[in-house]
Design an enzyme around this catalytic site. Structure first.
Site, PDB file in Angstrom:
ATOM      1  N   ILE A 106       0.841  -1.192   0.000  1.00  0.00           N
ATOM      2  CA  ILE A 106       0.000   0.000   0.000  1.00  0.00           C
ATOM      3  C   ILE A 106       0.880   1.247   0.000  1.00  0.00           C
ATOM      4  CG2 ILE A 106      -0.215  -0.107   2.534  1.00  0.00           C
ATOM      5  CD1 ILE A 106      -3.043   1.124   2.217  1.00  0.00           C
ATOM      6  N   CYS A 107       0.400   2.293  -0.660  1.00  0.00           N
ATOM      7  CA  CYS A 107       1.064   3.597  -0.679  1.00  0.00           C
ATOM      8  C   CYS A 107       2.490   3.448  -1.223  1.00  0.00           C
ATOM      9  CB  CYS A 107       1.020   4.208   0.724  1.00  0.00           C
ATOM     10  SG  CYS A 107       1.431   5.962   0.808  1.00  0.00           S
ATOM     11  N   ASN A 108       3.489   3.940  -0.521  1.00  0.00           N
ATOM     12  CA  ASN A 108       4.854   3.877  -1.037  1.00  0.00           C
ATOM     13  C   ASN A 108       5.383   2.455  -1.139  1.00  0.00           C
ATOM     14  OD1 ASN A 108       5.137   6.601  -1.524  1.00  0.00           O
ATOM     15  ND2 ASN A 108       6.012   7.049   0.479  1.00  0.00           N
ATOM     16  N   SER A 110       3.643   0.104  -2.479  1.00  0.00           N
ATOM     17  CA  SER A 110       3.253  -0.295  -3.836  1.00  0.00           C
ATOM     18  C   SER A 110       4.248   0.251  -4.851  1.00  0.00           C
ATOM     19  CB  SER A 110       1.825   0.172  -4.167  1.00  0.00           C
ATOM     20  OG  SER A 110       1.755   1.579  -4.292  1.00  0.00           O
ATOM     21  N   ALA A 160      -2.643  -0.880  -3.304  1.00  0.00           N
ATOM     22  CA  ALA A 160      -3.593   0.170  -2.930  1.00  0.00           C
ATOM     23  C   ALA A 160      -2.873   1.495  -2.815  1.00  0.00           C
ATOM     24  CB  ALA A 160      -4.267  -0.171  -1.600  1.00  0.00           C
TER      25      ALA A 160
END
Length: 198
Positions: A106-108, A110, A160
């Site tokens: 998720i976020c960084n 990803s 995400a």
């Protein structure tokens, strides 16, 4: 025996991005429903890691004593995924993908997956396509598989953006077959909309 899901936490991790997932996996998707998994944490060493919110976590595992028998990796976003130290996580992700285990970012986190080519052959999302391309660099060639959604799952890969902790949780629960689709959806809708939908 419950299967372990290992949350990878680096310093300055985003506490909120993993909290709901951890609770649903460790205690059951809905109150009273069975829990099939147990949550463990891993960092580069067993030294405490501190979240963006100031919580200190003492990791269960380091890179040197991670178990071989686990069901998946959940990479929690934060500010350290672009550091040289984060590169030590690459072999863990490679091995998990090769063994067809859950890999979720998720976020960084990803972006970290994109930076190392792990998203080039699967549907995925992140903190916008421009952000992903800018920070992932030349190994990321999966632009045609980018989907502009809060969270997406293809097989055992879940991604995400940083505002999608509930959607991220839902896709992980589906990927792991953590409960019935009805219970997973009811749990998501409850926490998304609350007691008093606006």
């Amino acid at each position: 025996m419950k299967k372990e899901i290992i949350f990878i936490l680096l310093n300055d991790f985003a506490d909120w991005e993993g909290a709901h997932i951890a609770a649903c996996l460790n205690q059951g998707v809905k109150p009273g429903s069975p829990a099939k998994f147990t949550v463990k944490t891993l960092s580069l060493t067993k030294e405490p890691v501190t979240s963006l919110g100031g919580f200190k976590v003492l990791p269960d595992y380091s890179l040197n004593d991670m178990p071989k028998d686990y069901a998946g990796l959940v990479l929690i976003g934060g500010m350290s995924w672009f550091t040289p130290e984060a590169e030590q996580i690459v072999p863990l992700v490679e091995k998990a993908i090769k063994e067809d285990k859950l890999v979720a970012g998720i976020c960084n986190a990803s972006v970290f997956l994109g930076k190392h080519g792990f998203l080039n052959q699967v549907k995925h999302t992140s903190n916008t396509l421009d952000y992903l391309k800018n920070y992932a660099g030349e190994k990321y060639t999966g632009e045609t598989d980018y989907v502009n959604k809060q969270a997406i799952r293809e097989g055992n890969i879940v991604t995400a953006n940083g505002t999608a902790q509930l959607e991220f949780c839902r896709e992980i629960l589906y990927a792991l077959d953590a409960d019935t689709p009805q219970n997973i959806e009811e749990s998501f809708q409850f926490y998304k909309n609350g007691f008093c939908p606006e």
